[in-house]
Design a protein around this motif. Structure first.
Motif, PDB file in Angstrom:
ATOM      1  N   UNK A  32       7.144  -0.454  10.084  1.00 43.81           N
ATOM      2  CA  UNK A  32       6.338  -0.891  11.219  1.00 43.81           C
ATOM      3  C   UNK A  32       5.632   0.226  11.955  1.00 43.81           C
ATOM      4  N   UNK A  33       5.933   1.458  11.623  1.00 47.61           N
ATOM      5  CA  UNK A  33       5.314   2.618  12.280  1.00 47.61           C
ATOM      6  C   UNK A  33       4.902   3.617  11.205  1.00 47.61           C
ATOM      7  N   UNK A  34       3.708   3.450  10.626  1.00 47.81           N
ATOM      8  CA  UNK A  34       3.282   4.336   9.540  1.00 47.81           C
ATOM      9  C   UNK A  34       3.116   5.777  10.029  1.00 47.81           C
ATOM     10  N   UNK A  35       3.090   6.693   9.083  1.00 50.04           N
ATOM     11  CA  UNK A  35       2.891   8.103   9.427  1.00 50.04           C
ATOM     12  C   UNK A  35       1.566   8.300  10.163  1.00 50.04           C
ATOM     13  N   UNK A  36       1.572   9.234  11.102  1.00 52.22           N
ATOM     14  CA  UNK A  36       0.379   9.577  11.883  1.00 52.22           C
ATOM     15  C   UNK A  36      -0.229   8.362  12.584  1.00 52.22           C
ATOM     16  N   UNK A  51      -3.273  12.327   7.488  1.00 52.63           N
ATOM     17  CA  UNK A  51      -2.841  13.497   6.735  1.00 52.63           C
ATOM     18  C   UNK A  51      -3.842  13.897   5.663  1.00 52.63           C
ATOM     19  N   UNK A  52      -4.248  12.966   4.823  1.00 50.62           N
ATOM     20  CA  UNK A  52      -5.100  13.290   3.684  1.00 50.62           C
ATOM     21  C   UNK A  52      -6.566  13.056   4.015  1.00 50.62           C
ATOM     22  N   UNK A  53      -7.426  13.904   3.464  1.00 47.68           N
ATOM     23  CA  UNK A  53      -8.850  13.595   3.542  1.00 47.68           C
ATOM     24  C   UNK A  53      -9.143  12.290   2.816  1.00 47.68           C
ATOM     25  N   UNK A  54      -8.574  12.120   1.626  1.00 50.33           N
ATOM     26  CA  UNK A  54      -8.725  10.876   0.874  1.00 50.33           C
ATOM     27  C   UNK A  54      -7.799   9.827   1.482  1.00 50.33           C
ATOM     28  N   UNK A  55      -8.364   8.741   1.964  1.00 43.98           N
ATOM     29  CA  UNK A  55      -7.588   7.794   2.767  1.00 43.98           C
ATOM     30  C   UNK A  55      -6.882   6.725   1.934  1.00 43.98           C
ATOM     31  N   UNK A  56      -7.063   6.731   0.611  1.00 42.00           N
ATOM     32  CA  UNK A  56      -6.568   5.630  -0.213  1.00 42.00           C
ATOM     33  C   UNK A  56      -5.054   5.461  -0.121  1.00 42.00           C
ATOM     34  N   UNK A  57      -4.308   6.545  -0.099  1.00 49.71           N
ATOM     35  CA  UNK A  57      -2.843   6.443  -0.074  1.00 49.71           C
ATOM     36  C   UNK A  57      -2.366   5.634   1.133  1.00 49.71           C
ATOM     37  N   UNK A  58      -2.979   5.827   2.289  1.00 49.97           N
ATOM     38  CA  UNK A  58      -2.529   5.152   3.499  1.00 49.97           C
ATOM     39  C   UNK A  58      -3.283   3.851   3.781  1.00 49.97           C
ATOM     40  N   UNK A  59      -4.509   3.748   3.281  1.00 51.46           N
ATOM     41  CA  UNK A  59      -5.349   2.611   3.668  1.00 51.46           C
ATOM     42  C   UNK A  59      -5.640   1.638   2.536  1.00 51.46           C
ATOM     43  N   UNK A  60      -5.346   2.023   1.302  1.00 50.10           N
ATOM     44  CA  UNK A  60      -5.469   1.085   0.201  1.00 50.10           C
ATOM     45  C   UNK A  60      -6.809   1.039  -0.491  1.00 50.10           C
ATOM     46  N   UNK A  88     -11.846   3.434  11.861  1.00 50.48           N
ATOM     47  CA  UNK A  88     -11.100   2.546  12.757  1.00 50.48           C
ATOM     48  C   UNK A  88     -10.965   1.138  12.179  1.00 50.48           C
ATOM     49  N   UNK A  89     -11.819   0.800  11.222  1.00 49.76           N
ATOM     50  CA  UNK A  89     -11.685  -0.503  10.576  1.00 49.76           C
ATOM     51  C   UNK A  89     -10.521  -0.546   9.593  1.00 49.76           C
ATOM     52  N   UNK A  90     -10.011   0.634   9.227  1.00 46.72           N
ATOM     53  CA  UNK A  90      -8.900   0.713   8.272  1.00 46.72           C
ATOM     54  C   UNK A  90      -7.584   0.379   8.969  1.00 46.72           C
ATOM     55  N   UNK A  91      -6.628  -0.054   8.180  1.00 48.68           N
ATOM     56  CA  UNK A  91      -5.274  -0.275   8.685  1.00 48.68           C
ATOM     57  C   UNK A  91      -4.311   0.546   7.841  1.00 48.68           C
ATOM     58  N   UNK A  92      -3.279   1.044   8.482  1.00 50.03           N
ATOM     59  CA  UNK A  92      -2.365   1.982   7.851  1.00 50.03           C
ATOM     60  C   UNK A  92      -1.204   1.264   7.178  1.00 50.03           C
ATOM     61  N   UNK A  93      -1.048   1.480   5.892  1.00 47.03           N
ATOM     62  CA  UNK A  93       0.119   1.022   5.127  1.00 47.03           C
ATOM     63  C   UNK A  93       0.396  -0.472   5.297  1.00 47.03           C
ATOM     64  N   UNK A  94      -0.659  -1.269   5.375  1.00 51.24           N
ATOM     65  CA  UNK A  94      -0.483  -2.710   5.453  1.00 51.24           C
ATOM     66  C   UNK A  94      -0.038  -3.227   6.801  1.00 51.24           C
ATOM     67  N   UNK A  95      -0.048  -2.397   7.826  1.00 49.40           N
ATOM     68  CA  UNK A  95       0.325  -2.819   9.177  1.00 49.40           C
ATOM     69  C   UNK A  95      -0.944  -3.069   9.993  1.00 49.40           C
TER      70      UNK A  95
END
Length: 289
Positions: free
Chosen positions: A58-62, A93-102, A116-123
């Motif tokens: 429920x609380x993704x990194x960064x 953390x990463x320049x490439x946002x795929x790991x956290x944003x899908x 800002x339209x992205x969501x972190x780790x499915x949250x």
């Protein structure tokens, strides 16, 4: 006569070696002797730092949620800052946002609105702005509440944006009443701080890069043995915990007296080792007692 010449030559060689060693130590020595920065370090060293916040379910990194959780447990945080395409500051953390944003994207090539339209780790958590992250650790100007822990700010450069990133990040920090220090893998960040903001505590991030093959060999050597210290004069070295017993740490932080931060500590046992060695810990994946 021959023995005397041999002894004389040996003395010259020994003297030259000692002089070379002294010159090397002088070149790589950290910044020392500033009582204001010494006091700042004593405050920084009082705390443990959650790597990318105290993240978990429920609380993704960064994320703001991870930063709030860390603050509420009395921890500082180490967070990562990027400069977006429209000159804003994003915390990821990463320049490439795929790991956290899908999905694929590069933070430096996107606008803040797009990020800002992205969501972190499915949250429902968004990529925070640097302002939002710092607001979590804002000090009460009245002094009536307990001071939050400091923040370790890692500036993440890409291409030739080091100066622009530094200028923007420092302007943002100036607008917040937070206790902080700045670190980076990129020596250009520390050189900029040395020239333009000498009052800011700065740290060189490093590890053993020799087994990595994506960097040029001279960069792997220089980064591992902290050759950039000659230009950056860091106040502290933040070295990877599993590489900490190598000569670069022993020389820079042992012999030459740089303060030591160790990352990333992943167990209570390693945390105990880190603190027994007098280092400041950046931890992840468990909740310290």
């Amino acid at each position: 006569m021959k023995a005397g010449k041999i002894l004389g030559a040996a003395a010259i060689v020994a003297g030259s070696a000692a002089a070379a060693c002294a010159a090397t130590c002088a070149a790589l020595a950290p910044r020392r002797g500033n009582p204001v920065l010494d006091q700042q370090w004593r405050e920084i060293a009082r705390y443990r730092y959650a790597h990318r916040g105290l993240h978990g379910e429920g609380a993704p990194e960064n994320s703001v949620a991870a930063f709030l959780r860390a603050r509420d447990h009395g921890f500082g945080v180490e967070l990562d800052v990027h400069l977006t395409a429209d000159g804003e500051l994003a915390v990821i953390h990463d320049s490439e946002i795929e790991r956290m944003c899908g999905y694929a994207g590069v933070a430096e090539e996107m606008t803040m609105a797009e990020l800002r339209e992205c969501r972190l780790a499915g949250t429902d958590e968004q990529i925070p702005t640097f302002d939002e992250a710092l607001a979590v650790y804002e000090c009460d100007p009245t002094g009536e509440t307990e001071l939050p822990a400091p923040v370790i700010v890692e500036l993440k450069t890409r291409g030739k944006n080091a100066a622009a990133l530094c200028e923007k990040a420092m302007a943002c920090l100036d607008n917040h009443l937070v206790r902080y220090c700045v670190e980076s893998f990129d020596p250009r960040v520390l050189v900029w701080l040395r020239r333009h903001r000498p009052e800011v505590m700065r740290g060189q991030l490093a590890q053993n890069f020799l087994e990595e093959d994506w960097r040029p060999f001279h960069q792997r050597i220089g980064g591992t043995v902290l050759l950039g210290n000659a230009a950056t004069r860091p106040d502290f070295v933040a070295y990877r915990f599993c590489d900490r017993e190598g000569a670069p740490v022993r020389i820079s932080c042992g012999l030459l007296g740089a303060h030591l931060v160790e990352w990333t500590i992943c167990s209570a046992e390693d945390l105990a080792r880190c603190e027994a060695e007098g280092a400041v810990p950046i931890f992840e994946g468990f909740l310290p007692a």
